[in-house]
Each structure stands twice: as structure tokens, then as C-alpha cells.
Design an enzyme around this catalytic site. Sequence first.
Site, PDB file in Angstrom:
ATOM      1  CD  GLU A 322       8.759   0.135  64.187  1.00  0.00           C
ATOM      2  OE1 GLU A 322       9.889   0.456  63.809  1.00  0.00           O
ATOM      3  OE2 GLU A 322       7.820  -0.068  63.392  1.00  0.00           O
TER       4      GLU A 322
HETATM    5  C1  TNX Z   1      10.371  -2.180  60.972  1.00  0.00           C
HETATM    6  S1  TNX Z   1       9.957  -4.842  62.101  1.00  0.00           S
HETATM    7  C2  TNX Z   1       9.038  -2.504  61.175  1.00  0.00           C
HETATM    8  C3  TNX Z   1       8.114  -2.486  60.042  1.00  0.00           C
HETATM    9  C4  TNX Z   1       8.746  -1.955  58.793  1.00  0.00           C
HETATM   10  C5  TNX Z   1      10.147  -2.503  58.653  1.00  0.00           C
HETATM   11  C6  TNX Z   1      10.825  -2.064  57.389  1.00  0.00           C
HETATM   12  C7  TNX Z   1       8.892  -4.239  62.775  1.00  0.00           C
HETATM   13  C8  TNX Z   1       8.389  -5.061  63.834  1.00  0.00           C
HETATM   14  N1  TNX Z   1       8.538  -3.010  62.368  1.00  0.00           N
HETATM   15  O1  TNX Z   1       6.972  -1.750  60.364  1.00  0.00           O
HETATM   16  O2  TNX Z   1       7.973  -2.340  57.712  1.00  0.00           O
HETATM   17  O3  TNX Z   1      10.923  -2.107  59.756  1.00  0.00           O
HETATM   18  O4  TNX Z   1      12.064  -2.687  57.211  1.00  0.00           O
END
Ligand code: TNX
Length: 509
Positions: A322
Site C-alpha cells: 500500500e
Molecule cells: C490491509 S494487508 C493491510 C493492513 C491492514 C489490513 C486490515 C496489508 C499488507 N495491508 O495494513 O491492517 O488490511 O485488514
Amino acid sequence: MFLLLLLACRDDEETGSPPDTDDGPADATVSGLVPLPALVEDGEGVYALDAGTQIVAAGDAEDVGALLAEALRPATGLPLEVVEEGEGVVLTLDASLGAEAYTLDVTEDGVALVGGDADGLFWGTQTLRQLLPPASLSTDEQDVEWAVPVVHIEDAPRFAWRGLMIDVARHFFTIEELERQVDLLALHKMNRLHLHLTDDQGWRVEITGWPDLAAIGGATEVGGGTGGYYTQAELGALIDYAEARHVTVVPEIDFPGHANAALSAYAELNEDGVCADVYTGAGVISTPLWLDGPDTYDFVEDVLVEVAALTSGPWLHVGGDEAVDVSDADYAAFVQWMQEVVAAEGKTMVAWDEVGDVALDTPFVTQHWIDADRARAAAAQGGSILSSPAEHAYLDMMYDYDGEYGQIWAGPIDIEAAYDWDPVPSGVDEAQVLGVEGALWTEYVDDEEKLDFMVWPRLAAHAELGWSEQGDWADFRERLAWHGARLETLGVGFNATDEVDWVSAAEAR
Ligand code: TNX
């Protein structure tokens, strides 16, 4: 591979085994083993541990023998002396069995456990613990006959990596709480504890060159609580504790996104020269590093080098998820550079599936969570895939729409949904799949009770997916019913959903 052979049931009265319901694959429930071994041949009769029983283990088997004795003494009240020669529960090694493999033979005269290596021997002792009555897992002495059913087992894991991720950044968990989960992982033959040590809401590891990361970044968490951090000595002790139980800790430092806690600690990491505000919300903001900053690369290198030196295992997880507001070119260059830093420290880089589109050197590990195309792209360039697809492996998802807390975006995930999927993404060769990992994000998980509830028993499903070639949902739920008595005895606050006809610890005696 092994053939699945599940033969006649034993005498339930005598062995304290779960009732065998004569319908369908219920034979597999005879010992309620989780995960299911590759081959189980039941015999007749039992071997009972008593005051004279010795654990025989010499050389490289000795540590495993000592841990087995330690595990069984409290409930049994038996001395279980560990000796180098003799009869009783005999632990030996035979490398020809292969990595993590073991054979277990119980006769009326004793137990012969042979490990392909120390890991395999240790996993074999976990099977032995599960063959004993669930009361054997109690920390208080119990008045039970310590009978082990006569059986022949041959076993080896399907995948090398069977893990649990705990996000200690959104909410802090203590070393003792983590050690308790390590013990539970070991009982399920799981061998990796991945710690998500940094995120927007918290920084949980001491970095000696950048002390305010812990002092400021570690002083908060979701909801504005006081957070916490691990000194390097504390994290080192956890790593050693886990290693002794054949669990490798995989530390994760999440860059370049999810970096707000670091930016809140050091002004020079911010483009405007001012420390970012501390963030304590539950929503994902994913503040990125300032990749053009004059200190940023030095900072990242210092952190990765210190954390690499801490861990005993070969992996360092660098996040990579992300990275909003970072251009594709900057992202690729930064990830490629992180891989060089990690490699220079003698470690293999692990990162979330976003890195699948970046040209990387092998070896590297991509943790697949959201985008199967990126997992396939990673596999196509020779990377290994760790399977954590959100819709099956995200332990922060509610079990159903009526959950009191947790996320729902990839859910709900009941026990069946946690169990019933293939860790090999379509278009990827099984040989490139390293394993399975359940991921507990903790935006809504702020104490150990909630942690237990969200992780267990769904992680037992992941344990079986990672370990066993066979097993299906109908069969697993039968064995899990009995396994519930073990979790209850251990004081695990698992979610006893109505998918399973649970056997209580009292009924299991
Ligand atoms: C996605 S999974 C994220 C996390 C959040 C999660 C909550 C990922 C690599 N990033 O930062 O905590 O979703 O479900």
C-alpha cells in the site's frame, strides 16, 4: 508421498479417545489429531506412562527430549527422567527421513519416535502430546491414566512455512503474550511467527541509532493508548524462546508505506522538516516515506541492518504494501535497493504481493494477500509465494456478520472458510509455494482475549492446510471437535462457533 491409511477405531473407554461415530470419514477422528498426519495406522492396546517411564534421548535429540519432559510433567506429575540410554519413550534421529519428517511407533511396550532432523523429532513429540488425553496439556496435576494408543504414524509437512503474523504495531502485545502464542504454534506444528513491528500507529522495536523511533513512535497505538516497544534484548529473548521451540521469528519493518510512526519521531524524515502528527485512528492511512529526503535511505539502511542482526532466521520482511502516493518508478527503485541491503546482511527479502510487479533478484518471497496476478508475476520471475489471501487467511475478519469487533472487508471468515481453500494460487506451481500464513491485523484487537478469539481455532485450519496433503472439511471438523478440549485445557479463549460439535475438556477425560 504417503498413502492415507486410517484403520479401525480403538476402544474409546480405554484410550480416552473421542467417540468414533461410524459414519463417513469418522475414522480419521480417532485421535483427533490436528494437523492430520500423512499416514496413521491404528493398532490395539495402549502404552501407559507411569512413574518409571523414562524419556530416552541422546546427542541432538536431547533438547527435544527435555522439552517433551517439561511439557508433560506438570499435568502428569510423573518424573519422566531424560536419560541417554534405556527403554520407554525413545527419541532418535535418522536423516534419511528428510527435513521435518518423523515416524512414531507406539506399542504396548514403549514409544519409538524417529525424526529426520531435530524439527521433525519435535513435531513428532507434538503428535505424542495430542495422542495423550487433553488433560495432559493442563498446568495442574491431573488424575488421569496417561495412556497412548498403539499406533504407527509416518508424517512430513506439505509446506515448509506454516506461520502466524501478529500486528503488534496497531496494538502492542507483550513478550509473554507472544511466547504463549509460540507455544500454541508449536503444538500445531507451525514454525513461523511473523511480527509486523511497524506501522502508521506504532513503532515497536528499539533501533539504537534512532532512539526516538521507540521512544516516540512506540509510545502510542490505535485508540491513543500508551503502546510499548521491545528492546533489542527483549526481542532477542523472544527469538531464542521461539527458536528453542522450532519456531522462527520473521520480523517485518514496513516500508515505504505505513511509515507514519517513524515520521512522527524524526523531523528530518519529513519533507516539510516537521515531525508528522502521531496517528491513532483505526483506518489505514499508509503515510509513505519521503523517498527524495537526504536522510531517508541512510535511515532505512540503519533500521534494516539492526533488525537483520537481531534475527536468527534467514528472512527479513520489508513490507512494501500500500505505497500510496509513491510513483511506480520510485517504488520499484526503492524495493530493489532494499533487497540489496537485505541480501548484504545475508537475509532473504520477504514482502507483500505489491512487489510482484517489481523486477527482483531471486531468492525472494512474496506474501500473497490481495492480488493473485501479482503473486503470479512474482512466481514467474522465480520468487516463492507465501499464501495469506485475505478472504481466507485474514484473522482480523469477523467470523460472521454479527461479530462484535473486527473487519469485514474480506470476510466474513468462519472456520470452514479458513480451512476450505487451496494455498496454491491458480497458475502457480506448487513447488514455488512456500506455505501458508494466517495474518492477525490488530486495529480492533487490543487484548489477549480478543487475540485468542480471532486466531483460534481458525489458525488450526491454517496449520492443517500448511502441513497435511489430505484432510477435508467434514473430517477436519470432526477432529477439531476433540481438539477443542485441548484448547480449552490450555485456557485458549477460542471461538467455539456452531460449525463444530465441540467436545468439552470435562467430556474428554
Ligand atoms: C490491509 S494487508 C493491510 C493492513 C491492514 C489490513 C486490515 C496489508 C499488507 N495491508 O495494513 O491492517 O488490511 O485488514
